[in-house]
Design an enzyme around this catalytic site. Structure first.
Site, PDB file in Angstrom:
ATOM      1  N   HIS A 112       0.801  -1.217   0.000  1.00 54.16           N
ATOM      2  CA  HIS A 112       0.000   0.000   0.000  1.00 54.16           C
ATOM      3  C   HIS A 112       0.837   1.272   0.000  1.00 54.16           C
ATOM      4  CE1 HIS A 112      -3.445  -2.298  -0.319  1.00 54.16           C
ATOM      5  NE2 HIS A 112      -4.292  -1.444   0.218  1.00 54.16           N
ATOM      6  N   ASP A 154      -6.011   5.123   9.865  1.00 51.90           N
ATOM      7  CA  ASP A 154      -7.419   5.256   9.484  1.00 51.90           C
ATOM      8  C   ASP A 154      -7.930   4.004   8.779  1.00 51.90           C
ATOM      9  OD1 ASP A 154      -7.357   7.808  10.447  1.00 51.90           O
ATOM     10  OD2 ASP A 154      -7.040   8.740   8.487  1.00 51.90           O
ATOM     11  N   GLU A 213     -10.059  13.913  14.877  1.00 57.16           N
ATOM     12  CA  GLU A 213      -9.504  14.210  13.557  1.00 57.16           C
ATOM     13  C   GLU A 213     -10.291  15.385  12.973  1.00 57.16           C
ATOM     14  OE1 GLU A 213      -8.754  11.256  10.599  1.00 57.16           O
ATOM     15  OE2 GLU A 213      -7.524  10.025  11.919  1.00 57.16           O
TER      16      GLU A 213
HETATM   17  C1  FAD Z   1      -6.219   3.703   2.210  1.00 55.22           C
HETATM   18  C2  FAD Z   1      -4.985   3.998   3.017  1.00 55.22           C
HETATM   19  C3  FAD Z   1      -5.095   4.660   4.220  1.00 55.22           C
HETATM   20  C4  FAD Z   1      -3.967   4.928   4.987  1.00 55.22           C
HETATM   21  N1  FAD Z   1      -4.126   5.564   6.183  1.00 55.22           N
HETATM   22  C5  FAD Z   1      -3.049   5.814   6.948  1.00 55.22           C
HETATM   23  C6  FAD Z   1      -3.187   6.456   8.205  1.00 55.22           C
HETATM   24  O1  FAD Z   1      -4.282   6.791   8.636  1.00 55.22           O
HETATM   25  N2  FAD Z   1      -2.071   6.682   8.936  1.00 55.22           N
HETATM   26  C7  FAD Z   1      -0.837   6.289   8.513  1.00 55.22           C
HETATM   27  O2  FAD Z   1       0.117   6.492   9.248  1.00 55.22           O
HETATM   28  N3  FAD Z   1      -0.673   5.704   7.323  1.00 55.22           N
HETATM   29  C8  FAD Z   1      -1.751   5.464   6.533  1.00 55.22           C
HETATM   30  N4  FAD Z   1      -1.589   4.861   5.320  1.00 55.22           N
HETATM   31  C9  FAD Z   1      -0.219   4.651   4.811  1.00 55.22           C
HETATM   32  C10 FAD Z   1       0.396   3.354   5.261  1.00 55.22           C
HETATM   33  O3  FAD Z   1       0.993   3.554   6.523  1.00 55.22           O
HETATM   34  C11 FAD Z   1       1.455   2.975   4.220  1.00 55.22           C
HETATM   35  O4  FAD Z   1       0.778   2.588   3.055  1.00 55.22           O
HETATM   36  C12 FAD Z   1       2.406   1.920   4.662  1.00 55.22           C
HETATM   37  O5  FAD Z   1       3.323   1.766   3.618  1.00 55.22           O
HETATM   38  C13 FAD Z   1       1.787   0.587   5.049  1.00 55.22           C
HETATM   39  O6  FAD Z   1       1.391  -0.194   3.944  1.00 55.22           O
HETATM   40  P1  FAD Z   1       1.818  -1.706   3.801  1.00 55.22           P
HETATM   41  O7  FAD Z   1       1.630  -2.427   5.088  1.00 55.22           O
HETATM   42  O8  FAD Z   1       1.121  -2.226   2.608  1.00 55.22           O
HETATM   43  O9  FAD Z   1       3.387  -1.625   3.574  1.00 55.22           O
HETATM   44  P2  FAD Z   1       4.182  -1.597   2.198  1.00 55.22           P
HETATM   45  O10 FAD Z   1       3.700  -0.474   1.401  1.00 55.22           O
HETATM   46  O11 FAD Z   1       4.192  -2.929   1.572  1.00 55.22           O
HETATM   47  O12 FAD Z   1       5.659  -1.253   2.740  1.00 55.22           O
HETATM   48  C14 FAD Z   1       6.001   0.053   3.191  1.00 55.22           C
HETATM   49  C15 FAD Z   1       7.525   0.172   3.357  1.00 55.22           C
HETATM   50  O13 FAD Z   1       7.935  -0.579   4.483  1.00 55.22           O
HETATM   51  C16 FAD Z   1       8.745  -1.667   4.084  1.00 55.22           C
HETATM   52  N5  FAD Z   1       8.231  -2.813   4.812  1.00 55.22           N
HETATM   53  C17 FAD Z   1       7.069  -3.493   4.629  1.00 55.22           C
HETATM   54  N6  FAD Z   1       6.957  -4.456   5.535  1.00 55.22           N
HETATM   55  C18 FAD Z   1       8.057  -4.385   6.308  1.00 55.22           C
HETATM   56  C19 FAD Z   1       8.522  -5.122   7.417  1.00 55.22           C
HETATM   57  N7  FAD Z   1       7.828  -6.137   7.927  1.00 55.22           N
HETATM   58  N8  FAD Z   1       9.707  -4.777   7.960  1.00 55.22           N
HETATM   59  C20 FAD Z   1      10.429  -3.757   7.477  1.00 55.22           C
HETATM   60  N9  FAD Z   1      10.038  -3.034   6.420  1.00 55.22           N
HETATM   61  C21 FAD Z   1       8.868  -3.350   5.850  1.00 55.22           C
HETATM   62  C22 FAD Z   1       8.596  -1.797   2.594  1.00 55.22           C
HETATM   63  O14 FAD Z   1       9.748  -2.312   1.986  1.00 55.22           O
HETATM   64  C23 FAD Z   1       8.330  -0.362   2.193  1.00 55.22           C
HETATM   65  O15 FAD Z   1       9.526   0.338   2.093  1.00 55.22           O
HETATM   66  C24 FAD Z   1      -2.690   4.570   4.523  1.00 55.22           C
HETATM   67  C25 FAD Z   1      -2.571   3.911   3.300  1.00 55.22           C
HETATM   68  C26 FAD Z   1      -3.689   3.614   2.552  1.00 55.22           C
HETATM   69  C27 FAD Z   1      -3.533   2.911   1.250  1.00 55.22           C
END
Ligand code: FAD
Ligand code: NAG
Ligand code: NAG
Ligand code: NAG
Length: 499
Positions: A75, A138, A249
């Protein structure tokens, strides 16, 4: 099919396995704006699989171009969890059976969660014990390791701090392939490095997350303002108050007619007649969004507290809306929107998001410029805006925040469903650039959240005085710059030789 890296990876004996056919699927993310094809995808069957894979890449030395990206739920917005020609570790393969809630025995309750676990699943599991994590995002279809690598911010952060402030211990596979348990007491430098560390120091394979008793229900309230100064004054008063709401918020509504009608299906107006007469008249409106928890038998107490708090606020009296929902329904609210958007084909579109942290001292001039001048049309997605207190953010983590006691999270969460015009990426990027340029020219001390800088120079400026620490930690825990190459902070094999 010719698979160049199959040979390089074949010495590894794994509980899980590598695949190659799904590499294109790993070259996508929520941002939908960039794509880097990996060479292979690791579906780890165990933590040792991850350690073996990273350790193997480490052993190939700096001449090997191979990198490793942990992918949570993908994401990210701009390729952060991708790896061009490298290995993507599908962290979700590791989730499931290792979610363990520990409570009683005189210690505060916690849950041990795999790094690839979705927060929604953490919630489902902990609710079985009447418990829940304290600090949220969120949206819950994100992974534990993914949000902890950024910060994890939502309307509870004013009280509990971001998610990185609510973790007691981590298990990490470093860029050398070592499996290390760390906490504030043990390997503390790695612990703080990884929190908000953008995946640069290790792969989080397990996190110990603090829990609290979960309420059954919440009253979810929305009130409107047309005056930005009174909106933010009330937000700041509420986050400072001793007795206050549980979630605070706010969002900005630019020139959108019919906003109240949109809510009517789920939110009840306090005064239906007055509310139906309310007209936005093309004004920019500011919606304060709040919740108060209750369990059922304590509705009266909750209502008294809510009434007392609301009486201190300066919102437009006819615009008080509320609804009572379960705690789960409230926390998983964005998923409800996701289902609707997916049905309309509006979820898997480009998301040129911009997330900013703005110091309190500049939020009024920021609003005047951005909501008064730069943004003219109705928004192409929510614009979030709410304050938090820096004292809840541990400055030993890698998270970068403005240097002021109170700062605002301002999220421009645009969708770009069309190829040209108002709903296009180009249109949104143009506005984003104007906003960033304004912040830079006015020198207001803004920091980006979920930043997607492309050069080390930009990252240095982002980290400011903290760059030295960040770079030292990189050299210690991932000296060959194998991990999370999509963040574009440390190009592989070009770290400075003398540190
Ligand atoms: C609809 C939506 C709403 C959101 N709302 C919020 C919010 O309210 N508050 C907020 O803070 N963020 C929010 N986010 C952002 C969210 O925190 C980021 O998208 C974050 O990247 C988490 O997504 P993911 O778990 O899919 O991680 P990914 O996008 O897959 O990874 C994010 C980064 O972390 C690294 N990574 C992933 N897993 C690990 C791991 N286990 N160990 C070390 N590194 C790792 C990846 O290599 C990459 O660099 C939102 C995102 C979306 C899409
Ligand atoms: C921020 O938190 C600190 C520590 O709890 C507190 O002393 C301070 O008053 C808070 N500031 C504001 C403006 O709320
Ligand atoms: C709202 O829209 C009207 C007409 O579309 C426009 O003239 C006006 O400038 C907009 N207002 C703001 C504050 O953007
Ligand atoms: C972190 O905060 C503490 C206490 O507020 C302060 O003493 C220390 O200098 C800060 N450290 C950094 C690196 O900013």
């Amino acid at each position: 099919m010719h698979v160049p890296d199959a040979d390089v990876l074949s010495p590894l004996t794994l509980d899980g396995h590598f695949t190659f056919h799904d590499a294109p699927a790993m070259a996508r993310d929520f941002g939908n704006r960039c794509s880097l094809l990996p060479a292979a995808v690791l579906h780890p069957g165990s933590v040792s699989d991850i350690a073996a894979a990273v350790g193997h890449v480490f052993s190939l030395g700096e001449r090997s171009p191979l990198t490793v990206a942990a992918r949570g739920h993908g994401h990210s917005l701009m390729c952060q969890s991708q790896a061009a020609g490298g290995i993507v570790v599908k962290m979700e393969s590791l989730r499931g059976d290792r979610l363990q809630v520990v409570h009683g025995g005189g210690v505060p309750p916690f849950v041990d969660a795999p790094g690839g676990e979705l927060w929604i699943n953490v919630l489902h599991e902990t609710l079985k014990y009447g418990l829940a994590p304290k600090s949220w995002t969120d949206y819950l279809h994100l992974t534990v390791g993914g949000t902890l690598s950024n910060a994890g911010v939502s309307g509870q952060a004013f009280r509990h701090g971001p998610q990185v402030s609510n973790v007691n211990q981590l298990e990490i596979v470093t860029g050398r392939g070592d499996v290390v348990t760390c906490s504030p007491e043990e390997n503390a430098d790695l612990f703080y490095a990884a929190l908000g560390g953008l995946g640069q120091f290790g792969i989080i394979t397990r996190a110990r997350i603090a829990l609290e008793p979960a309420p059954k229900m919440v009253r979810w309230i929305r009130v409107l303002y047309s005056d930005f100064a009174s909106f933010t004054e009330d937000q700041e008063m509420l986050i400072m108050a001793e007795k206050t709401f549980d979630y605070i918020e706010g969002f900005v509504i630019i020139n959108r007619t019919g906003i109240l009608n949109n809510w009517r299906t789920s939110f009840k107006p306090q005064d239906p007649v007055q509310a139906s007469r309310f007209q936005s008249d093309g004004r920019v409106l500011y919606c304060l969004e709040l919740t108060k928890k209750f369990n059922g038998d304590d509705v009266d107490t909750m209502e008294q507290e809510v009434t007392a708090l609301l009486s201190r606020l300066g919102y437009i009296r006819s615009t008080m809306f509320h609804t009572d929902v379960t705690y789960l329904e409230f926390l998983d609210r964005v998923h409800t929107s996701e289902v609707k958007l997916r049905a309309q084909g509006l979820w898997e579109v480009p998301h040129p998001w911009l997330n900013l942290l703005i110091p309190r001292s500049s939020i009024q001039i920021f609003a005047k410029e951005v909501f008064g001048k730069i943004l003219k049309d109705s928004n192409n997605g929510p614009i979030l805006l709410y304050p938090v207190n820096k004292s809840k953010w541990d400055n030993r983590t890698s998270v970068v925040i403005p240097d002021e006691e109170i700062f605002y999270l301002v999220g421009f969460l645009s969708s770009a469903p069309s190829l040209s015009g108002h709903g296009s990426v180009a249109h949104a990027m143009n506005l984003n650039n104007q906003i960033v340029e304004f912040c830079e020219e006015a020198d207001i001390g803004m920091k980006q959240y979920l930043a997607a800088y492309t050069t080390q120079q930009q990252w240095k400026a982002h980290f400011g005085a903290r760059w030295e620490t960040f770079e030292r930690r990189k050299h210690t825990y991932d000296p060959l710059a194998i991990l999370a190459p999509g963040q574009r902070i440390f190009p592989k094999a070009s770290l400075p030789l003398s540190l």
